[in-house]
Each structure stands twice: as structure tokens, then as C-alpha cells.
Write an enzyme that holds these catalytic residues in place. Structure first.
Site, PDB file in Angstrom:
ATOM      1  N   PHE A  76       4.424  -0.836   5.633  1.00  0.00           N
ATOM      2  CA  PHE A  76       4.610  -1.477   5.649  1.00  0.00           C
ATOM      3  C   PHE A  76       3.439  -2.897   5.510  1.00  0.00           C
ATOM      4  O   PHE A  76       3.319  -3.404   6.550  1.00  0.00           O
ATOM      5  CB  PHE A  76       4.521  -1.443   7.543  1.00  0.00           C
ATOM      6  CG  PHE A  76       5.448  -0.562   7.910  1.00  0.00           C
ATOM      7  CD1 PHE A  76       6.873   0.892   7.129  1.00  0.00           C
ATOM      8  CD2 PHE A  76       4.771   0.804   8.328  1.00  0.00           C
ATOM      9  CE1 PHE A  76       6.639   1.461   7.360  1.00  0.00           C
ATOM     10  CE2 PHE A  76       4.960   2.174   8.658  1.00  0.00           C
ATOM     11  CZ  PHE A  76       6.045   2.644   8.217  1.00  0.00           C
ATOM     12  N   HIS A  77       2.838  -2.960   4.219  1.00  0.00           N
ATOM     13  CA  HIS A  77       2.186  -4.277   4.010  1.00  0.00           C
ATOM     14  C   HIS A  77       2.278  -4.548   2.535  1.00  0.00           C
ATOM     15  O   HIS A  77       1.922  -4.770   1.806  1.00  0.00           O
ATOM     16  CB  HIS A  77       0.604  -3.711   3.809  1.00  0.00           C
ATOM     17  CG  HIS A  77      -0.257  -3.296   5.199  1.00  0.00           C
ATOM     18  ND1 HIS A  77      -0.921  -2.474   5.563  1.00  0.00           N
ATOM     19  CD2 HIS A  77       0.557  -3.059   6.364  1.00  0.00           C
ATOM     20  CE1 HIS A  77      -1.880  -1.557   6.107  1.00  0.00           C
ATOM     21  NE2 HIS A  77      -0.379  -2.323   7.332  1.00  0.00           N
ATOM     22  N   PRO A  78       3.974  -5.360   2.691  1.00  0.00           N
ATOM     23  CA  PRO A  78       3.975  -6.410   1.634  1.00  0.00           C
ATOM     24  C   PRO A  78       3.690  -7.727   1.315  1.00  0.00           C
ATOM     25  O   PRO A  78       3.814  -8.254   2.733  1.00  0.00           O
ATOM     26  CB  PRO A  78       5.990  -6.147   1.502  1.00  0.00           C
ATOM     27  CG  PRO A  78       6.114  -6.117   3.653  1.00  0.00           C
ATOM     28  CD  PRO A  78       5.069  -5.471   3.729  1.00  0.00           C
ATOM     29  N   HIS A  91       1.147  -1.151  -0.135  1.00  0.00           N
ATOM     30  CA  HIS A  91       0.267  -0.043  -0.106  1.00  0.00           C
ATOM     31  C   HIS A  91       1.242   1.322  -0.277  1.00  0.00           C
ATOM     32  O   HIS A  91       1.592   1.164   0.978  1.00  0.00           O
ATOM     33  CB  HIS A  91      -0.837  -0.123   1.577  1.00  0.00           C
ATOM     34  CG  HIS A  91      -2.123  -1.037   1.541  1.00  0.00           C
ATOM     35  ND1 HIS A  91      -2.020  -1.925   2.353  1.00  0.00           N
ATOM     36  CD2 HIS A  91      -2.559  -1.362   0.323  1.00  0.00           C
ATOM     37  CE1 HIS A  91      -3.267  -2.476   1.887  1.00  0.00           C
ATOM     38  NE2 HIS A  91      -3.561  -2.584   1.279  1.00  0.00           N
TER      39      HIS A  91
END
Length: 541
Positions: A477-479, A294
Site C-alpha cells: 500500500f505505498h504507491p 513495495h
């Protein structure tokens, strides 16, 4: 040489769930390996300790990505948790599962068994909901505490009220019937203390004699004979060793480290591996591809009033000095904040124009509201008071990759989010900034509103906002997605068992198997993946 039936690599959101479920059988031996160390730190336990975790190399890998071509060649730091609990020990503890259409979309891509109606019971089984929410969507007997925040800042409540200015209703359950609206986020805590995947699923059972937990131990690569993994090669304090596996190895190292281990072990695109000097053990060109995250922007406003969390003479005596005592005695005060106390989901004009009921008509941006004055200059701390609204693109079309650096070490990575490579993401984030401003313009902020410091009121046109985004936008921080499940040519694992294609006893069970990024925070979905993956293993045992 030590042997284990199951070796799990990574004690993060998914890995801890897997280790719990597999070690419940006393007849099997389970080894859980974590490259980081203990979670026994106030920075981890106290919600406000997040401030000391991001960028702290003891708890955060702080990977550095490659220069982003569409973001003025800026290097983006990729923060990932390092320690027991993984990223669930450094995140903001927000409990979000994603949109119903996300999971139905996975099923439509050929991932049978992963539709919303099939994963909802798993979410419920994991959850111990103490927020009094609808039992149709929530569970109450699981290990993972889900609660309302302990002490909500006044500005967070104003933010929820401000939704009326943008026709956004108050939403008390983003995991219920609809995501749309603004509200106070539920969090994974227990009486004001962080609940990570480790504290929920491993700490209560860590004395099981058949469970071995190794910390500060990095898995360098897998030992492979034909289509079987026979063991793992380890490195601890510069000393190399290995463990042997009699049943299965499960990679739960996350969207960055899981593909690294596969590639270093010779599983990946054969031409790329050859160029690195590695023998190809299994040709899987999708390893490391399909990186999704994101992309996020910020609107931050100064305040002349010391209502927000901030450092000033006006806040020293009423808030800063009493904070340790308020927290220790009553679990109240500033130490209880997770900073993103409120947030929500909204539709830009693009989602509003989509056919009603279609996935494209779902909210396409997410808000994270922080009752603090976030730095518009890139500093970790700014003096004074204010509030900030972060807004991310929920369904990005841009895709990147994670690959090994060609330096002969097989450890260093080239992480390329490829942010803004899809023009649609640029358009959505521009509209997201406008929507954020619309909310913050509500009269409920009139008595605390100061100057907009970022993007600044001078920047109004789409071109000006886009230039601001190119200079400041970053990851939230959403890989996910780098070892995706599926049936197409770039799929790495099978949807029905999460085994790496072509391998007999190697599975990937973490956020890297998501074929598409879900619409929200990724910690809870990663735990769901851990539970579903563990059930697959147990069903086949």
C-alpha cells in the site's frame, strides 16, 4: 458560479497540510475537495478498526489492478483511503520517514532542495514527538502526534528480542541515525485514538471562514485555457457542477487519482490522449508512468498458545469481551492494536555485499510483524492464534503505470504495478523470506511456535520460494511516482515549485511526485511533501 483563490483536490496526507497552511491567510479563499466522506466512525478512530476499513468501499477505493504477468496473472487490489484524511485514515499509523540516502538520491536526480538535510527540518516542524526521542531528528511542537503504542502484545516484544538470532540489534528510533534493526514502531495517535492528516491539520482549524470543505465530491477534470487552469469540473451524487479558480489548483489526490485527473484533462502523452479521444492540452508523456510500490510477502505461523490476538474460546473472556471496556476506561487491550506493532529493517546478502556507506548498502527489506495469525488461504479472518511477519522490497526496480481505460468514461483506470518485472526484486524478496524465517526461528518463539502455514516448511529452495511469491506476493500500500518531479523527459512537475511543466497555476503536491520510492511507509513523507509544497506556494504569493 463559486470562485476560490486556491482549490485543493484531495484531503489526504498532503492535501490537508496544504489546506491548513494556505487558509492561514484570512485574505485568501481556499476550497478543499474530497471524493470520500466523513471520518466520524469508530472504524477510523479506534486503531484496531483497521480491520473494518480495508476492502470497505465506504472508506477504501479498492481499485483493481490489471493482471500481473509475473505474479501468475493475479489481479491485485489497490487499497487507497476514501474520506477525510485519505489513506492516513485507513493505514496502520506507522511513523516512518525513509532513509537519509532516499532524499539525497532525489537531489542527485536533479531535484534540488530535496536532500535529507533540507527535508529533515520540515519533518521536525510537523512532528509533536511524545516518545522522548532525540531532538536532533525529532520535533516537539508540530501538529502530528508521534507516540509509542498504548498496549504492546507480548509477541511483538518477543519479535524484537528475536533479532539477535539474525544479528539485528534493537532499534528504538527508525527515524534516527540508522534504520537497521528491529523495534516497536512509533505511531500517529493521541491517547489511543488515530491521528490522521485530517485530524492533525484540518479539524482544529475547520471553522476558518475562508476555508470550504466539500466531501463526497469528485473532481472529474480540470478546465484549461492555454496554459492556465480556470476551474474544476465536479460530480456529486450524479450531478455535475464546476468551481472557478482565481489563483491555483493543487492536485493532492495521490499516486492513483492525481494522474487520472491530469489525463482526463488532456495533460499526458499526446498519442495516448488522441487514442482515447481526448484533446491534448499539454504533452507530458510521464503522466501515469513511473509507478513504484513495495512488493510484500508473508511468513505466518500457527501457535498452540493463546498469546496472540485471535479468535478462540481461550481468548473470549480474558481479551475479546473486556476489550471495549479496557479501551474505554484505560485505552488498553486489543482495541488499541494497529496490528503491525513491531517491525524493522534488515539487509539481505545483496545489501551486505555492497560497498559500505553506499545507498546500496542500506537495509533493503522492511518487516511488519503482526501478533495475529494471518490467513494463508486469503481469508479476512482465520480462527485461532499465531503470528505473521510481512517483508517487503524497500528499493524496487520494477516500475509500472497508471493509465485511463479506453472505455469513453475517462474515470476508470488501468493500474499496472508491473511487479517482479525486474529480476532483482525477485531475488531480494526470496532472501527476505529467508531472513524472516531466520528471525522467527529464534528460541524466544519456542514456547509459542506451531506449524509454519505459509510458505510452509516444505518450500525451501529459491525456486520453491519464488513460486510461492508469484502466487501470494502483493502490495504493501505505498504507491508513488506517477507524476514525478525531475528534469528528465518523463518528469511531470518541476522540483523547485511542483508546478506541472508547461502550466502556470497547476501543481501536484502528494506522493505521486516522488521520483523514487522511499525506504519505508509513505504517510509521513507525503505530509512533508504537503508542507514543502505549501511553502513554495506561499513564497511565490
Amino acid at each position: 458560479m463559486q470562485h476560490y483563490d486556491y482549490i485543493i483536490v484531495g484531503a489526504g496526507a498532503a492535501g490537508c497540510v496544504v489546506a491548513n497552511r494556505l487558509s492561514a491567510n484570512p485574505k485568501v479563499s481556499v476550497c478543499l475537495i474530497e471524493a470520500g466522506g466523513s471520518d466520524k466512525s469508530l472504524w477510523v478512530k479506534i486503531p484496531a478498526g483497521i480491520f473494518g476499513l480495508y476492502g470497505n468501499k465506504k472508506y477504501d477505493y479498492t481499485y483493481q489492478g490489471v493482471p500481473q504477468k509475473q505474479l501468475n496473472n493475479r489481479v491485485i487490489t489497490v487499497n487507497r483511503g476514501k474520506g477525510l484524511g485519505g489513506s492516513s485514515s485507513i493505514n496502520s499509523m506507522v511513523y516512518i520517514r525513509g532513509n537519509q540516502h532516499d532524499y539525497d538520491g532525489w537531489a542527485a536526480l536533479g531535484c534540488e532542495g530535496w536532500s535529507y538535510q533540507e527535508v529533515l527540518p520540515i519533518f521536525k516542524d510537523l512532528e509533536r514527538n511524545l516518545a522522548g526521542q532525540d531532538p536532533a531528528y525529532h520535533g516537539f511542537t508540530g501538529e502530528l502526534n508521534v507516540v509509542n503504542p498504548q498496549d504492546i502484545n507480548e509477541l511483538a516484544r518477543r519479535f524484537v528480542q528475536a533479532g539477535a538470532a539474525a544479528k539485528l540489534p534493537e532499534n528504538t528510533d527508525f527515524n534516527g541515525e540508522s534504520q537497521l534493526g528491529l523495534g516497536i514502531y512509533q505511531v500517529t495517535q493521541n491517547q489511543g485514538v488515530r491521528v490522521s492528516s485530517y485530524t492533525a491539520f484540518i479539524e482544529p482549524i475547520q471553522q476558518r471562514p475562508n476555508l470550504t470543505i466539500l466531501t463526497n465530491t469528485e473532481v472529474f477534470k480540470l478546465q484549461i485555457t492555454q496554459d492556465r487552469v480556470t476551474g474544476v469540473e465536479l460530480e456529486r451524487d450524479g450531478v455535475h457542477s464546476s468551481l472557478q479558480c482565481t489563483r491555483e489548483v493543487i492536485l493532492s489526490a495521490g499516486a492513483i487519482a492525481s494522474p487520472r485527473i491530469l489525463l482526463a484533462s488532456g495533460i499526458g502523452d499526446q498519442d495516448e490522449l488522441k487514442a482515447l479521444g481526448l484533446e491534448c492540452k499539454q504533452h507530458l508523456p510521464g503522466v501515469g508512468e513511473n509507478l513504484q510500490d513495495h512488493i510484500d510477502s508473508m511468513v505466518t505461523v500457527r501457535s498452540p498458545q493463546p498469546v496472540s490476538i485471535g479468535v478462540s474460546w481461550a481468548s473470549v473472556f480474558p481479551h475479546i469481551l473486556p476489550a471495549p471496556f479496557q479501551y474505554g476506561l484505560k485505552r488498553k487491550g486489543w482495541w488499541t492494536t494497529n496490528y503491525v506493532e513491531a517491525g524493522g529493517f534488515a539487509k539481505t546478502r545483496y545489501a551486505e555485499a555492497a560497498p559500505l556507506g553506499s545507498p546500496a548498502a542500506d537495509p533493503d527489506v522492511q518487516f511488519h510483524f503482526t501478533p495475529i495469525f494471518r490467513s494463508y488461504r486469503g481469508r479476512k479472518l482465520e480462527m485461532g492464534h499465531g503470528y505473521s511477519l510481512f517483508t517487503c522490497v524497500l528499493r524496487p526496480e520494477s516500475k509500472g503505470r497508471v493509465k485511463l481505460a479506453n472505455d469513453g468514461r475517462f474515470k476508470n483506470l488501468l493500474i499496472d504495478h508491473n511487479f517482479f518485472s525486474a529480476a532483482a526484486d525477485q531475488k531480494v524478496l526470496i532472501e527476505a523470506v529467508k531472513k524472516a524465517r531466520e528471525i522467527l526461528a529464534s528460541p524466544v518463539f519456542d514456547t509459542v511456535r506451531g506449524e509454519e502455514m505459509a510458505p510452509t516448511s516444505r518450500l525451501q529452495s529459491d525456486e520453491e520460494i519464488l513460486a510461492y511469491l508469484r502466487q501470494t506476493a502483493s502490495t504493501v500500500f505505498h504507491p508513488v511516482g506517477t507524476c514525478k518531479m525531475g528534469v528528465d523527459a518523463l518528469a511531470v512537475v518541476n522540483p523547485y515549485d511542483l508546478k506541472v511543466k508547461g502550466m502556470q497555476n497547476l501543481r501536484v503536491i502528494d506522493a505521486s511526485i516522488m521520483p523514487k520510492l522511499i525506504s519505508g511507509n509513505t504517510s509521513a513523507p507525503s505530509m512533508m511533501i504537503g508542507e514543502k509544497g505549501a511553502r513554495m506556494i506561499l513564497a511565490a504569493a
